[in-house]
Design a protein around this motif. Structure first.
Motif, short mmCIF file in Angstrom:
data_model
loop_
_atom_site.label_atom_id
_atom_site.label_comp_id
_atom_site.label_asym_id
_atom_site.label_seq_id
_atom_site.Cartn_x
_atom_site.Cartn_y
_atom_site.Cartn_z
N GLU A 59 31.41 24.80 36.25
CA GLU A 59 32.58 23.57 36.19
C GLU A 59 31.89 22.54 37.13
OE1 GLU A 59 36.46 24.51 37.31
OE2 GLU A 59 35.87 25.34 39.25
N TYR A 60 31.15 23.08 38.08
CA TYR A 60 30.49 22.20 39.18
C TYR A 60 29.71 21.25 38.46
CZ TYR A 60 28.12 21.01 43.32
OH TYR A 60 27.40 20.25 44.43
N GLN A 96 32.79 28.20 43.62
CA GLN A 96 32.57 26.73 43.02
C GLN A 96 33.43 25.66 43.50
OE1 GLN A 96 33.48 28.95 40.88
NE2 GLN A 96 35.00 28.12 39.64
N LEU A 97 34.77 25.99 43.68
CA LEU A 97 35.89 24.93 44.03
C LEU A 97 35.60 24.74 45.40
CD1 LEU A 97 39.33 26.30 42.64
CD2 LEU A 97 37.89 24.36 41.82
N ARG A 98 34.87 25.28 46.18
CA ARG A 98 34.57 24.94 47.53
C ARG A 98 33.24 24.07 47.46
NH1 ARG A 98 34.71 25.97 52.86
NH2 ARG A 98 32.60 25.97 54.28
N TYR A 141 31.96 18.81 36.40
CA TYR A 141 32.59 17.85 37.66
C TYR A 141 31.64 16.76 38.12
CZ TYR A 141 34.11 16.15 42.17
OH TYR A 141 34.56 15.60 43.44
N VAL A 181 41.56 31.80 42.41
CA VAL A 181 40.98 30.50 42.93
C VAL A 181 39.55 30.64 43.62
CG1 VAL A 181 41.61 28.62 44.70
CG2 VAL A 181 43.55 30.02 43.82
N LEU A 214 43.74 18.01 42.67
CA LEU A 214 43.21 19.27 41.84
C LEU A 214 44.55 19.94 41.46
CD1 LEU A 214 41.33 21.50 41.05
CD2 LEU A 214 41.44 22.34 43.43
N MET A 248 37.19 29.91 45.57
CA MET A 248 37.12 28.84 46.70
C MET A 248 36.80 29.61 48.11
SD MET A 248 39.58 25.53 47.55
CE MET A 248 40.52 26.44 48.90
N THR A 297 42.19 23.07 36.77
CA THR A 297 41.42 24.38 36.45
C THR A 297 42.55 25.49 36.05
OG1 THR A 297 39.90 26.15 37.06
CG2 THR A 297 41.39 25.01 39.06
N GLN A 351 45.85 23.78 40.13
CA GLN A 351 45.59 25.31 40.02
C GLN A 351 46.55 25.73 39.21
OE1 GLN A 351 42.58 26.97 41.34
NE2 GLN A 351 43.23 28.65 40.01
#
Length: 383
Positions: free
Chosen positions: A127-128, A164-166, A131, A150, A179, A152, A145, A181
């Motif tokens: 997803e990175y 990947q969220l991070r 995005y 999560v 975002l 992160m 998402t 969640q």
């Protein structure tokens, strides 16, 4: 741009029985010999067999998207038009970062030509790349998402699909406005991670909240430019093909409902469905669930209303006044779909108001004299 260099053509043998009249297989232009005309397509299917983000160097012996295609192509087409292409399977890069960059470039090119990429397979960290495909747009974007956890964590030793969220939050330039969640389970998430989401004024909904009121998830999904879906968010009974096995979570029906909302969303320009492992998929049940999710997304797309002109006669405007307060809260309701939007005033004078999706419950809360939480979070993000 010649996108074909990024893709492996599909094997003809898997389509031998998939060209039945009035099924999707008879309408989807696929990459077997000649690369399909993606520029004039509404939706482009993309398979990805990349799971180095899970911490393994081995790829699946059977590409995840292959099994999903076998299910999807056999589903009957809905009423109306259907202009979809299948670009085949993405060739993974030499490194995982290379795969992210390839996915970024493909997503960027497709959405620039108003073709929606639907990505199937691979680990959730992809997803990175999805995005980053929005970086060229030079505007902020909104992301939702769906995941049981999560992803992160700050732990450097964990696989890429848990942090990947991070990466997204730390990415420069930062063009993420909101975002959402959806479907997380509290016992799978570090409280510090949830505290971080709260500080950033992002929305987060536990799986119990989704069960309790699916309709309240519609404005959350309607806010998004891109949606990513980790199959682990779906309970094991409906989607056994993921790791780790999850006895709780969304039902397959709820997952399809979220994809229907995503398809209906006029602003939604990409969908990614990740973490499907065909080697764990008992009786290919997960593949059937994913295929049905994609079917609902496609159907939703072809039922879009193009509701974006709030000053037109297609909307009813409601102004809610508060006691002893000169300010008003403005809502818009579509006369066609009966969906609601909320106008949020910024804190600073140098920024204009922002109109965001909301629900009827937000309107009812406002007329009771209470400020909806969605208004508070949006104003905090606008600044």
């Amino acid at each position: 741009m010649n996108l074909s260099i990024f893709f492996e053509p599909l094997n003809e043998d898997i389509f031998a029985q998939l060209d039945k009249p009035r099924t999707l297989g008879a309408y989807i232009g696929r990459f077997t010999g000649k690369f399909p005309d993606w520029r004039s397509a509404d939706i482009a299917l993309i398979g990805v067999n990349e799971r180095r983000g899970q911490g393994t160097v081995e790829q699946h012996s059977v590409a995840p998207a292959r099994v999903v295609r076998q299910k999807l192509y056999n589903l009957h087409k809905g009423a109306g038009r259907c202009h979809i292409v299948d670009l085949g399977n993405l060739r993974p890069g030499i490194t995982l970062d290379d795969t992210y960059l390839r996915l970024k470039e493909i997503v960027e090119v497709l959405i620039s030509h108003n073709t929606i990429p639907v990505i199937i397979g691979g680990s959730h960290d992809l997803e990175y790349g999805q995005y980053m495909g929005y970086e060229h747009m030079e505007r902020v974007v909104n992301m939702v998402t769906v995941d049981s956890s999560v992803d992160m964590t700050e732990d450097l030793d964990v696989p890429a699909n848990r942090k990947q969220l991070r990466q997204i939050l730390m990415h420069e330039p930062n063009f993420l406005f909101s975002l959402g969640q959806v479907g997380y389970q509290s016992y799978l998430v570090d409280p510090e991670v949830m505290a971080t989401l709260e500080k950033l004024h992002f929305e987060a909904y536990r799986v119990g909240e989704v069960h309790r009121s699916m309709q309240e998830m519609e404005p959350v999904v309607r806010m998004a430019d891109l949606l990513t879906f980790d199959i682990s968010a779906i309970r094991h009974q409906d989607a056994p093909g993921s790791t780790p096995a999850n006895p709780f979570g969304l039902t397959g029906e709820e997952a399809c409902q979220l994809c229907w909302y995503a398809g209906l969303n006029d602003n939604m320009t990409s969908l990614g469905i990740y973490e499907y492992d065909p080697e764990l998929d008992d009786r290919e049940l997960t593949a059937t669930t994913i295929a049905t999710m994609v079917w609902y997304f496609i159907e939703g797309f072809y039922h879009r209303k193009n509701e974006t002109e709030f000053s037109s006669s297609k909307f009813t405007k409601y102004a809610v006044a508060f006691n002893d307060n000169p300010d008003r809260m403005v809502f818009y309701k579509s006369k066609k779909s009966e969906k609601w939007w909320l106008e949020v005033e910024p804190l600073s004078d140098d920024k204009g108001p922002r109109i965001v999706p909301c629900s009827y419950e937000d309107y009812l809360q406002a007329i009771k004299g209470e400020v909806p939480n969605r208004w508070i979070l949006t104003q905090a993000r606008i600044g």
